[in-house]
Scaffold this active site. Structure first.
Site, mmCIF file in Angstrom:
data_model
loop_
_atom_site.group_PDB
_atom_site.id
_atom_site.type_symbol
_atom_site.label_atom_id
_atom_site.label_comp_id
_atom_site.label_asym_id
_atom_site.label_seq_id
_atom_site.Cartn_x
_atom_site.Cartn_y
_atom_site.Cartn_z
ATOM 1 N N TYR A 18 0.871 -1.154 0.008
ATOM 2 C CA TYR A 18 -0.072 -0.136 0.009
ATOM 3 C C TYR A 18 0.730 1.025 -0.014
ATOM 4 O O TYR A 18 0.529 2.062 -0.890
ATOM 5 C CB TYR A 18 -0.874 -0.145 1.340
ATOM 6 C CG TYR A 18 -1.972 1.252 1.178
ATOM 7 C CD1 TYR A 18 -3.280 0.804 0.583
ATOM 8 C CD2 TYR A 18 -1.642 2.559 1.849
ATOM 9 C CE1 TYR A 18 -3.886 1.988 0.539
ATOM 10 C CE2 TYR A 18 -2.472 3.462 1.651
ATOM 11 C CZ TYR A 18 -3.507 3.303 1.177
ATOM 12 O OH TYR A 18 -4.638 4.294 1.120
ATOM 13 N N HIS A 22 1.622 4.327 -3.131
ATOM 14 C CA HIS A 22 1.024 5.479 -2.810
ATOM 15 C C HIS A 22 2.484 6.547 -2.902
ATOM 16 O O HIS A 22 2.221 7.678 -3.124
ATOM 17 C CB HIS A 22 0.236 5.677 -1.439
ATOM 18 C CG HIS A 22 -0.850 5.252 -1.566
ATOM 19 N ND1 HIS A 22 -1.416 4.292 -1.572
ATOM 20 C CD2 HIS A 22 -1.982 6.146 -1.728
ATOM 21 C CE1 HIS A 22 -2.720 4.024 -1.746
ATOM 22 N NE2 HIS A 22 -3.104 5.468 -1.819
ATOM 23 N N TYR A 41 -5.134 16.492 0.755
ATOM 24 C CA TYR A 41 -5.264 15.295 0.831
ATOM 25 C C TYR A 41 -4.567 14.427 1.737
ATOM 26 O O TYR A 41 -3.207 14.674 0.953
ATOM 27 C CB TYR A 41 -5.900 14.837 -0.388
ATOM 28 C CG TYR A 41 -6.490 13.196 -0.375
ATOM 29 C CD1 TYR A 41 -7.015 12.611 0.703
ATOM 30 C CD2 TYR A 41 -6.652 12.558 -1.637
ATOM 31 C CE1 TYR A 41 -7.485 11.286 0.599
ATOM 32 C CE2 TYR A 41 -7.188 11.098 -1.645
ATOM 33 C CZ TYR A 41 -7.665 10.847 -0.596
ATOM 34 O OH TYR A 41 -8.289 9.422 -0.480
ATOM 35 N N TRP A 75 -7.434 3.396 -10.795
ATOM 36 C CA TRP A 75 -6.730 3.381 -9.551
ATOM 37 C C TRP A 75 -7.661 2.394 -8.703
ATOM 38 O O TRP A 75 -6.816 1.685 -7.922
ATOM 39 C CB TRP A 75 -6.611 4.838 -9.089
ATOM 40 C CG TRP A 75 -5.935 4.778 -7.745
ATOM 41 C CD1 TRP A 75 -6.722 4.767 -6.440
ATOM 42 C CD2 TRP A 75 -4.527 4.623 -7.356
ATOM 43 N NE1 TRP A 75 -5.579 4.727 -5.379
ATOM 44 C CE2 TRP A 75 -4.197 4.556 -6.005
ATOM 45 C CE3 TRP A 75 -3.503 4.420 -8.230
ATOM 46 C CZ2 TRP A 75 -3.043 4.616 -5.474
ATOM 47 C CZ3 TRP A 75 -2.087 4.584 -7.658
ATOM 48 C CH2 TRP A 75 -2.009 4.657 -6.448
#
Length: 104
Positions: A18, A22, A41, A75
């Site tokens: 993960y 990212h 964000y 995505w």
């Protein structure tokens, strides 16, 4: 600009993957997020728990627009193998939209 938080979860053992994914978010997804008005964000991780924070004028409108965006669909498909998913095949998300305190 309203502030929103949501909680998601990655699958056990997928934490490093993960993080890796990212580090190289698709540029077209970043552009799509900006196009729907999302800014500031951030995603925080605590083991498998993911805590996301964003600022956007209308969260629900932005999410609806992203649903049909090809970059977002790409995505989401890319991330689907490492996220906890609901019965519809979408990432399990719990929205927290009641802000009770803020300090600038």
């Amino acid at each position: 600009m309203a502030r929103y938080m949501f909680i998601m979860e990655c699958k056990e053992g997928s934490q490093e993957e993960y993080k890796k994914r990212h580090q190289a978010v698709h540029p077209e997804l970043l552009e799509a997020l900006k196009e729907v008005g999302i800014s500031n964000y951030s995603i925080f991780m605590d083991d498998t728990k993911l805590y996301a924070y964003m600022e956007v004028d209308d969260y629900h409108r932005a999410m609806k627009e992203l649903e049909n965006n090809p970059a977002n669909r790409k995505w989401q498909a890319f991330m689907s193998d490492i996220l906890a998913m609901d019965e519809k095949g979408d990432p399990k998300m719990y929205l927290i939209d009641q802000e009770v305190f803020h300090l600038d």
